[in-house]
Design an enzyme around this catalytic site. Structure first.
Site, short mmCIF file in Angstrom:
data_model
loop_
_atom_site.label_atom_id
_atom_site.label_comp_id
_atom_site.label_asym_id
_atom_site.label_seq_id
_atom_site.Cartn_x
_atom_site.Cartn_y
_atom_site.Cartn_z
N TYR A 146 37.21 37.94 2.58
CA TYR A 146 38.65 38.05 2.76
C TYR A 146 39.34 38.58 1.50
O TYR A 146 40.51 38.98 1.55
CB TYR A 146 39.27 36.69 3.10
CG TYR A 146 38.77 36.03 4.35
CD1 TYR A 146 37.91 36.68 5.25
CD2 TYR A 146 39.14 34.72 4.64
CE1 TYR A 146 37.46 36.04 6.39
CE2 TYR A 146 38.68 34.08 5.79
CZ TYR A 146 37.84 34.74 6.64
OH TYR A 146 37.39 34.10 7.78
N SER B 75 48.52 31.35 9.88
CA SER B 75 49.96 31.60 9.95
C SER B 75 50.55 31.47 8.55
O SER B 75 50.22 30.54 7.81
CB SER B 75 50.66 30.63 10.89
OG SER B 75 52.05 30.94 10.92
#
Length: 279
Positions: free
Chosen positions: A55, A236
């Site tokens: 990531y 989120s």
């Protein structure tokens, strides 16, 4: 797990190691956006943060953790390593680099991100992870994107896999995969637990319970995951959605409601085939 149906908030990976059923997924957040989202999530009550070498945000995640002011012992931190480290010594090197980027001295959970079966070294990687547990550097280990055939090879090598993180949502239920997990005592962690296009959010199986409980469709789907005993790591950065995603333990779906969401399964395979895809 313990407590009433609506109060179960963790799963036991190994004796004494409990993973929160809702975590914050951090892909594809990077840089300041990742740091801000992590700090905010911890302030909102998250105690489980999920990241990965690939990531390219571990340093930013670590900064967010420090910015939050949380005691490290109160947080469950998961990361994953790439296939270049698939050997016993390689896993030690991967660990050293991961904790340096994250700014911590241990990991709660360290995962093989992809099996890369053509490389033929994922069993060595799992052995390296068990070495890290045995030496106190990580609390638990697991894998990600391992099919039953891959898991069986690890089992045949004498290792018990505590957790497998795979793509699961109402339309990608992976019943065969999850049946293997149940049979062998493997905790399932769901990535992309809310899917990618959200088409099932408008189905009556989801909107009906949302209306009944005064919850959002996303909260209903996350409740479906955790009521099945799965870990779910929705991503989120939005403050309100973070709060909503974590607020799924105050109600319980009925067996009929659970079955209706189960029935949304389409038989579609995961988006990426772990026999060929890896990094």
């Amino acid at each position: 797990m313990s407590g009433t149906t609506a109060e179960i908030t963790t799963a036991e990976l190994t004796p004494g190691v409990h993973i929160p059923l809702i975590g914050l997924g951090t892909w594809p957040l990077t840089g300041e956006a990742a740091s801000t989202a992590v700090a905010q999530a911890i302030g909102n009550g998250y105690r489980h943060i999920d990241t990965a070498e690939n990531y390219v945000n571990e340093a930013a995640v670590g900064e967010g953790i420090r910015r939050s002011g949380i005691d490290r012992g109160d947080l469950f931190l998961t990361t994953k390593f790439n296939t270049q480290w698939h050997s016993r010594s390689g896993v030690r090197d991967a660990f050293g680099q991961a904790v340096k980027r994250l700014g911590t001295d241990y990991l709660d959970l360290f995962l093989v991100h992809w099996p890369n079966p053509a490389q033929g070294r994922f069993i060595e990687a799992c052995e390296g992870l068990q070495d890290l547990v045995d030496n106190g550097f990580i609390r638990a280990w697991g894998v990600s994107n391992f099919k039953p055939a891959h898991l069986q090879l690890v089992k045949d090598a004498g290792l018990a896999v505590p957790l497998n993180q795979v793509q699961v949502d109402p339309e990608h239920g992976q019943p065969t995969q999850l049946a293997y997990h149940r049979e062998h005592g493997i905790v399932t962690a769901a990535y992309s637990p809310l899917g990618r296009n959200g088409s099932f959010f408008s189905h009556p199986a989801v909107t009906g319970p949302a209306e009944d409980f005064g919850k959002t469709p996303a909260q209903i789907v996350l409740r479906w995951h955790v009521q099945h005993g799965r870990v779910a790591v929705p991503k989120s950065a939005d403050n309100q959605r973070q709060r909503e995603n974590l607020d799924v333990f105050s109600f319980a779906l009925t067996q009929q409601q659970m079955g209706a969401i189960d029935a949304l399964e389409t038989g579609a395979p995961p988006r990426l085939d772990s026999d060929t895809y890896f990094h």
